[in-house]
Design an enzyme around this catalytic site. Sequence first.
Site: not given
Ligand code: SAJ
Length: 434
Positions: A215, A269
């Site tokens: 995780k 997360c």
């Molecule tokens: N972000 C960027 N650049 C990118 C991708 C994302 O700056 O290329 C930023 C987003 O804007 C945001 C942050 O990162 O601020 C996180 O967004 P995210 O979509 O990567 O992740 P979360 O926090 O919404 O969800 C994650 C997921 N984990 C992964 O994709 C590895 C989800 O599957 C998990 O369930 C969740 O964390 C969790 O509960 O851990």
Amino acid sequence: MKFQKICVIGLGYIGLPTASTFASHGVNVLGVDISRHIIDTLNKGEIHIHEPGLLDEVKKAIQSGNFHAASKPEEADAFIIAVPTPFQENKVGEYNGITYKLADMRAVISAAESIVPFLKKGNLVVLESTSPPRTTVDLIAPILARSGLEAGRDFHLAYSPERVLPGQIMRELIENARVIGGITPESAQAGHDLYATFVKGQIIQTDATTAEMVKLMENTYRDVNIAIANEFSRLADKFGVDVWEAISVANLHPRVKILNPGPGVGGHCISVDPWFFVEVAPELTPLIYHSRQVNDAQPHFVVDLVKRALGPLTGKKIAALGLAYKPDVDDLRESPANEVVHLLQKEGAFVKAWEPFKPDASLPGIILSPTFEESIKDADALVLLVNHTEFKNLDPEKLTQRSTARIVIDTAGGWNALQWQKAGFKFFRLGVGK
Ligand code: SAJ
């Protein structure tokens, strides 16, 4: 193993969907929470959080007679712990001149303690809360041993992280692959049997500490890779390059997949979980630590860009578009957009923020406009902070009549520069040094 009755402790974003999904699959579920308000709300057939499909599932569960909420556990075949693991507010760790955040495990500890009086031979206990490595073995097993029973010998103990995306929880709970780490292979098997009640994705059995690491590794991997994208945006800016163009070309390489830079990393997360590694092994995690620093510093680079676009910010009127932590969600937790707004205000700017998914949110120190029109009307500049679909679809031509702004700053890579320039706007974008 057969599970007729289970207790789910913690009825938040993960616990409630899990509890109601078990109930609608025929299991008798007691949901446990310390909040009286949550218990009363649920027993009335209402819910306290927003998640598509959840209300229907809870209503169905209650009507079937399979779901009840209470403030204390009861005897059951299995216990699931799904309580929050935030940071400690008043304490940080220190190692060789760096300071790092520490997980606050109090909710997990008291959830485990609440199970002790009801634990029986042959039961299964599963921890779902995101936790530092070895929590199941070193923290949970000893607490449960106060019952006089031994984990792995008298009852089963496992760790199984949730990996669902807010907004899609009800579907992903069922369809996603699920990892179950047992403190013995029999415990992993018992966990498998429990979640097989509704999980249609692959269920992988391993040991508890591996499952804890899986995780944290998933979210740390993403954080580190966003950090490098953010660092590339700074380099591109310095060398007169468009980072978005450079990334899209680099990504044509079959083994390269660079993520997107942006105003920072938010949510509950990805900006949190990497610290759980740093906390337990600061001497081994310089990359993880520095990636967190890079991502946390990104709002400052956004403010530098706004200053370059507008000159000194004192008295400047800025419309901040989007406060959520990522596109098309209503979740404002740990959002870098908030930090950007605060920093702009510190520089003397007058900022009106607009968040279409939570227009009536109240955030300390931030002025939220009741409408989009109101935020942009007399602005000097529009700053795009979140790539919501609604913002991507804006027509620059039409905006010239609705706003006094003639400068736009895109920090999220959401707008087409040419379109805005054609409509008469001066266009700036994060990571574009041209
Ligand atoms: N972000 C960027 N650049 C990118 C991708 C994302 O700056 O290329 C930023 C987003 O804007 C945001 C942050 O990162 O601020 C996180 O967004 P995210 O979509 O990567 O992740 P979360 O926090 O919404 O969800 C994650 C997921 N984990 C992964 O994709 C590895 C989800 O599957 C998990 O369930 C969740 O964390 C969790 O509960 O851990």
